[in-house]
Motif scaffolding. Sequence first.
Motif, short mmCIF file in Angstrom:
data_model
loop_
_atom_site.label_atom_id
_atom_site.label_comp_id
_atom_site.label_asym_id
_atom_site.label_seq_id
_atom_site.Cartn_x
_atom_site.Cartn_y
_atom_site.Cartn_z
N GLU A 1 10.69 -3.72 -8.46
CA GLU A 1 9.56 -2.91 -8.01
C GLU A 1 9.44 -3.01 -6.51
O GLU A 1 9.75 -4.05 -5.92
CB GLU A 1 8.26 -3.37 -8.67
N GLY A 2 9.00 -1.94 -5.89
CA GLY A 2 8.82 -1.89 -4.44
C GLY A 2 8.50 -0.48 -4.01
O GLY A 2 7.81 0.25 -4.72
N ASP B 1 21.83 8.22 2.59
CA ASP B 1 21.75 7.46 1.34
C ASP B 1 20.35 7.49 0.76
O ASP B 1 20.17 7.59 -0.46
CB ASP B 1 22.10 5.98 1.57
N PHE B 2 19.36 7.40 1.62
CA PHE B 2 17.98 7.25 1.17
C PHE B 2 17.39 8.56 0.66
O PHE B 2 16.34 8.55 0.01
CB PHE B 2 17.13 6.66 2.28
N TYR B 3 18.07 9.66 0.95
CA TYR B 3 17.64 10.96 0.45
C TYR B 3 18.48 11.42 -0.73
O TYR B 3 18.03 12.19 -1.57
CB TYR B 3 17.62 11.98 1.58
N ALA B 4 19.70 10.91 -0.83
CA ALA B 4 20.58 11.24 -1.95
C ALA B 4 20.25 10.40 -3.19
O ALA B 4 20.48 10.85 -4.32
CB ALA B 4 22.04 11.04 -1.56
N TYR B 5 19.72 9.19 -2.98
CA TYR B 5 19.44 8.26 -4.07
C TYR B 5 18.05 7.65 -3.89
O TYR B 5 17.54 7.56 -2.79
CB TYR B 5 20.47 7.12 -4.08
N ASP B 6 17.47 7.20 -5.00
CA ASP B 6 16.18 6.52 -4.96
C ASP B 6 16.39 5.05 -4.61
O ASP B 6 16.28 4.16 -5.45
CB ASP B 6 15.45 6.65 -6.30
N VAL B 7 16.72 4.79 -3.34
CA VAL B 7 16.97 3.44 -2.86
C VAL B 7 15.63 2.74 -2.66
O VAL B 7 14.76 3.23 -1.94
CB VAL B 7 17.79 3.44 -1.56
N LEU B 8 15.50 1.60 -3.30
CA LEU B 8 14.24 0.85 -3.30
C LEU B 8 14.30 -0.32 -2.34
O LEU B 8 15.35 -0.95 -2.18
CB LEU B 8 14.03 0.31 -4.73
N VAL B 9 13.19 -0.59 -1.68
CA VAL B 9 13.03 -1.86 -0.99
C VAL B 9 12.15 -2.67 -1.93
O VAL B 9 10.95 -2.46 -2.04
CB VAL B 9 12.37 -1.71 0.40
N ALA B 10 12.81 -3.56 -2.67
CA ALA B 10 12.14 -4.30 -3.73
C ALA B 10 11.47 -5.55 -3.19
O ALA B 10 12.00 -6.23 -2.31
CB ALA B 10 13.15 -4.69 -4.81
N ASP B 11 10.29 -5.85 -3.74
CA ASP B 11 9.61 -7.11 -3.43
C ASP B 11 9.37 -7.93 -4.70
O ASP B 11 8.93 -9.06 -4.62
CB ASP B 11 8.31 -6.89 -2.66
N THR B 12 9.70 -7.35 -5.86
CA THR B 12 9.65 -8.10 -7.11
C THR B 12 10.91 -7.81 -7.92
O THR B 12 11.50 -6.74 -7.83
CB THR B 12 8.42 -7.77 -7.97
N MET B 13 11.31 -8.80 -8.71
CA MET B 13 12.41 -8.64 -9.66
C MET B 13 11.97 -9.28 -10.97
O MET B 13 11.53 -10.43 -10.98
CB MET B 13 13.69 -9.32 -9.15
N SER C 1 0.82 -1.22 0.00
CA SER C 1 0.00 0.00 0.00
C SER C 1 0.86 1.27 0.00
O SER C 1 0.34 2.36 -0.24
CB SER C 1 -0.95 0.01 1.19
N LEU C 2 2.16 1.13 0.25
CA LEU C 2 3.05 2.28 0.16
C LEU C 2 3.20 2.67 -1.31
O LEU C 2 3.04 1.82 -2.19
CB LEU C 2 4.42 1.94 0.77
N PRO C 3 3.52 3.95 -1.60
CA PRO C 3 3.68 4.34 -3.01
C PRO C 3 4.70 3.45 -3.72
O PRO C 3 5.80 3.24 -3.23
CB PRO C 3 4.19 5.79 -2.90
N ARG C 4 4.30 2.92 -4.87
CA ARG C 4 5.13 1.97 -5.62
C ARG C 4 6.07 2.72 -6.56
O ARG C 4 5.70 3.72 -7.17
CB ARG C 4 4.26 1.01 -6.41
N GLN C 5 7.27 2.18 -6.67
CA GLN C 5 8.29 2.71 -7.57
C GLN C 5 8.94 1.54 -8.30
O GLN C 5 8.85 0.40 -7.85
CB GLN C 5 9.37 3.46 -6.78
N LYS D 1 8.54 -10.93 -11.02
CA LYS D 1 8.26 -12.07 -10.14
C LYS D 1 8.47 -11.66 -8.68
O LYS D 1 9.45 -11.00 -8.35
CB LYS D 1 9.16 -13.25 -10.47
N ARG D 2 7.55 -12.08 -7.83
CA ARG D 2 7.66 -11.81 -6.40
C ARG D 2 8.92 -12.47 -5.85
O ARG D 2 9.18 -13.64 -6.11
CB ARG D 2 6.43 -12.33 -5.68
N LEU D 3 9.71 -11.71 -5.10
CA LEU D 3 10.92 -12.26 -4.49
C LEU D 3 10.58 -13.20 -3.34
O LEU D 3 9.67 -12.93 -2.55
CB LEU D 3 11.80 -11.12 -3.96
N THR D 4 11.30 -14.30 -3.27
CA THR D 4 11.16 -15.26 -2.17
C THR D 4 12.52 -15.39 -1.49
O THR D 4 13.54 -14.96 -2.05
CB THR D 4 10.72 -16.64 -2.70
N PRO D 5 12.59 -16.00 -0.31
CA PRO D 5 13.89 -16.18 0.34
C PRO D 5 14.91 -16.92 -0.53
O PRO D 5 16.11 -16.70 -0.40
CB PRO D 5 13.55 -16.96 1.61
#
Length: 165
Positions: A75-76, A109-121, A55-59, A124-128
């Motif tokens: 994506e995340g 770092d998180f303000y200097a660059y668009d660092v993503l917390v990705a859940d898909t690559m 539900s957070l804004p997607r990038q 495809k949804r990332l799994t462990p």
Amino acid sequence: MPGRCLKWVTMLLPALAMAEPLATPETSPLLSVSGEISVTNTGNEAHFDRGMLESLPRQSLSTSTVVTDGVNHFEGFLMRDLLEYLGTNGDTVVALALNDYRIEIPRDDFYAYDVLVADTMDGKRLTPRDKGPLWIVYPRDDHAELQDIRYDYRWVWQLHHLEIQ
């Protein structure tokens, strides 16, 4: 005098909004955040399940990595969006992975660059098994300075906890 009261109310509204607790996760949490945060839902921590994170804004971000072949599409959500949402303070974010990997990342770092917390690559949804369920991803192809081993260590895969210090 009425103008003074309005000024104080206007100044307090953002702080009051940030003090509201998060919804409780409906499924198993994927990410917990502790430390210097203003918004919580489990004791002094914020726990997020997949639906809450989605539900957070997607990038999205396309970049190469040192552990995959070619350019991948991720994506995340932006880490800075999460930090702002939780009303965080502190200069350091400690990221912890499922395999107990731990690294301190400067908040800047998180303000200097668009660092993503990705859940898909690559759609495809990332799994462990493939670096998920969450992976901190830097836009390394967009900035020459990010193609440095110091930043490679900050790409935390299997992310499950953040501590704000």
